[in-house]
Motif scaffolding. Structure first.
Motif, PDB file in Angstrom:
ATOM      1  N   VAL A 115      46.394  49.047  26.368  1.00 33.21           N
ATOM      2  CA  VAL A 115      44.931  49.483  26.478  1.00 33.21           C
ATOM      3  C   VAL A 115      44.134  48.101  26.028  1.00 33.21           C
ATOM      4  O   VAL A 115      43.022  47.652  26.725  1.00 33.21           O
ATOM      5  N   ALA A 116      44.388  47.278  25.123  1.00 27.67           N
ATOM      6  CA  ALA A 116      43.707  46.154  24.879  1.00 27.67           C
ATOM      7  C   ALA A 116      43.902  45.032  26.213  1.00 27.67           C
ATOM      8  O   ALA A 116      42.669  44.510  26.402  1.00 27.67           O
ATOM      9  N   ALA A 117      45.035  44.609  26.521  1.00 27.24           N
ATOM     10  CA  ALA A 117      45.001  43.973  27.618  1.00 27.24           C
ATOM     11  C   ALA A 117      44.288  44.464  28.922  1.00 27.24           C
ATOM     12  O   ALA A 117      43.267  43.922  29.611  1.00 27.24           O
ATOM     13  N   ALA A 118      44.185  45.607  29.105  1.00 27.64           N
ATOM     14  CA  ALA A 118      43.302  46.387  30.418  1.00 27.64           C
ATOM     15  C   ALA A 118      41.971  46.097  30.090  1.00 27.64           C
ATOM     16  O   ALA A 118      41.060  45.748  30.952  1.00 27.64           O
ATOM     17  N   MET A 119      41.586  46.106  28.633  1.00 28.35           N
ATOM     18  CA  MET A 119      39.953  45.996  28.464  1.00 28.35           C
ATOM     19  C   MET A 119      39.840  44.569  28.507  1.00 28.35           C
ATOM     20  O   MET A 119      38.634  44.201  29.065  1.00 28.35           O
ATOM     21  N   VAL A 120      40.463  43.661  28.325  1.00 34.20           N
ATOM     22  CA  VAL A 120      40.375  42.263  28.419  1.00 34.20           C
ATOM     23  C   VAL A 120      40.205  41.971  29.971  1.00 34.20           C
ATOM     24  O   VAL A 120      39.190  41.277  30.518  1.00 34.20           O
ATOM     25  N   LEU A 121      41.142  42.403  30.534  1.00 32.49           N
ATOM     26  CA  LEU A 121      41.247  42.092  32.223  1.00 32.49           C
ATOM     27  C   LEU A 121      39.974  42.699  32.821  1.00 32.49           C
ATOM     28  O   LEU A 121      39.539  41.983  33.793  1.00 32.49           O
ATOM     29  N   THR A 122      39.402  43.722  32.415  1.00 34.83           N
ATOM     30  CA  THR A 122      38.294  44.557  33.109  1.00 34.83           C
ATOM     31  C   THR A 122      36.581  44.109  32.424  1.00 34.83           C
ATOM     32  O   THR A 122      35.798  44.462  32.776  1.00 34.83           O
ATOM     33  N   ASP A 123      36.982  43.199  31.290  1.00 36.57           N
ATOM     34  CA  ASP A 123      35.905  42.858  30.435  1.00 36.57           C
ATOM     35  C   ASP A 123      35.194  43.907  29.960  1.00 36.57           C
ATOM     36  O   ASP A 123      33.758  44.217  30.065  1.00 36.57           O
ATOM     37  N   ILE A 124      35.920  45.181  29.436  1.00 35.83           N
ATOM     38  CA  ILE A 124      35.021  46.170  28.655  1.00 35.83           C
ATOM     39  C   ILE A 124      35.173  46.331  27.263  1.00 35.83           C
ATOM     40  O   ILE A 124      34.916  47.321  26.817  1.00 35.83           O
ATOM     41  N   GLU A 125      35.585  45.141  26.749  1.00 42.16           N
ATOM     42  CA  GLU A 125      35.952  45.389  25.023  1.00 42.16           C
ATOM     43  C   GLU A 125      34.747  45.470  24.256  1.00 42.16           C
ATOM     44  O   GLU A 125      34.693  46.712  23.403  1.00 42.16           O
ATOM     45  N   PRO A 126      33.493  45.067  24.783  1.00 41.26           N
ATOM     46  CA  PRO A 126      32.345  45.562  23.899  1.00 41.26           C
ATOM     47  C   PRO A 126      32.027  47.183  23.972  1.00 41.26           C
ATOM     48  O   PRO A 126      31.107  47.714  23.025  1.00 41.26           O
ATOM     49  N   ILE A 127      32.346  47.959  24.872  1.00 40.30           N
ATOM     50  CA  ILE A 127      31.987  49.378  24.783  1.00 40.30           C
ATOM     51  C   ILE A 127      33.273  50.102  24.729  1.00 40.30           C
ATOM     52  O   ILE A 127      33.372  51.372  24.680  1.00 40.30           O
TER      53      ILE A 127
END
Length: 323
Positions: A115-127
């Motif tokens: 999950v963390a890797a996918a969020m980094v790749l798609t730049d959605i960590e802040p949400i």
């Protein structure tokens, strides 16, 4: 490098209607191929076969040498991003991705990292903690892409990934796709957006009535097209009456964008932009502007599909020979 995806002779029918008719396709690692064609051309059906959602009636499709509809490993190597937003609106972004990690068969101990890797790749960590139902359309589409990346797929299929989003969201999604490509993923994208295809694709394939009617390296196709005369576009200040329409058609123009924009069906009218504008106005055409520009992907698309509207569906090779 060898092809990651190969399809040969793919044929599929729904309710007695053939929607794919002998499609051949290949895609290598780190390569982006854009599928372009009108609604009903077979683009989504082709993606469903590649994703392993159903088997073809005839022909073969392989992902890393495996048959997707019969091999779970082939399906795990493929990320499928449908046109519809397939998310749970009452769950947060991170919770959604956790669910999709579970559905993808990611072991429990590895899900948080996936999950963390996918969020980094798609730049959605802040949400990550926001409810999906409260997000803008652009963010929802980025989460939709992230949901397909739980197994770090080597092949990513996207069906109209930027439909209905604004320019800022579109740029963010394009950045995601470039990151995927830079990491070696093969990307197959169906789109109606010619600008999007020009910015992202290494190769393009034009589909009509279930067949690929032309395919090639985008830069090579554009170089060949631009060797001819420039494209002319007439902008009208108001609707053209019958006489004005007849004049435009006689000079080789065809209507576009609700009839207020006319483009050359066959490039080269023998007049430069200023002379053409004067000629049109003198003959009663309400022309406000004439644009002269190098033809782009849309011209390739119209040229590729035009013979099918007149003579049926010859093969891409036959169509090329006819030209």
């Amino acid at each position: 490098m060898g092809a990651l995806l190969t399809a040969k002779g793919l044929t599929l029918a729904y309710g007695g209607r053939r929607v794919l008719d002998g499609v051949d396709l290949a895609l290598a690692r780190g390569e982006t191929l854009a599928l372009l064609g009108p609604n009903g051309a077979g683009k989504t059906s082709l993606m469903r076969l590649v994703a392993g959602r159903l088997p073809p009636d005839a022909g073969t499709v392989h992902v890393e040498g495996r048959v997707p509809h019969a091999d779970r490993a082939a399906r795990a190597a493929t990320g499928w991003v449908p046109q519809e937003i397939a998310l749970y609106p009452r769950l947060s972004v991170a919770e959604n991705l956790g669910v999709f990690a579970s559905l993808a068969g990611v072991p429990r101990r590895s899900r948080a990292a996936a999950v963390a890797a996918a969020m980094v790749l798609t730049d959605i960590e802040p949400i990550a903690r926001r409810l999906v139902g409260q997000l803008s359309g652009g963010y929802q589409r980025r989460v939709n892409i992230a949901a397909s990346l739980m197994n770090r797929p080597r092949l990513v299929l996207l069906d109209e990934p930027t439909q209905g989003v604004d320019l800022t969201a579109r740029a963010a999604i394009h950045a995601v796709l470039r990151r995927l490509r830079s990491e070696g993923a093969a990307i197959l994208i169906a789109t109606h957006d010619f600008g999007e295809a020009e910015r992202l694709a290494d190769r393009v394939a034009f589909m009509a009535q279930g067949r690929i009617v032309r395919e090639g390296v985008l830069t090579d196709l554009l170089v060949s097209l631009r060797a001819g005369a420039p494209e002319r576009e007439v902008i009208l200040s108001g609707a053209a009456d019958g006489q004005a329409e007849a004049t435009l058609r006689r000079l080789g123009f065809a209507p576009h964008e609700a009839g207020l924009v006319w483009r050359t069906a066959e490039r080269g009218s023998g007049l430069d932009g200023a002379a053409l504008l004067g000629t049109l106005r003198a003959q009663g055409v309400p022309a406000s502007e004439v644009r002269v520009r190098a033809p782009g992907l849309e011209s390739l698309y119209l040229d590729a599909l035009r013979p099918r509207q007149v003579t049926g569906i010859p093969s891409a090779r036959a169509a090329g020979a006819a030209r």
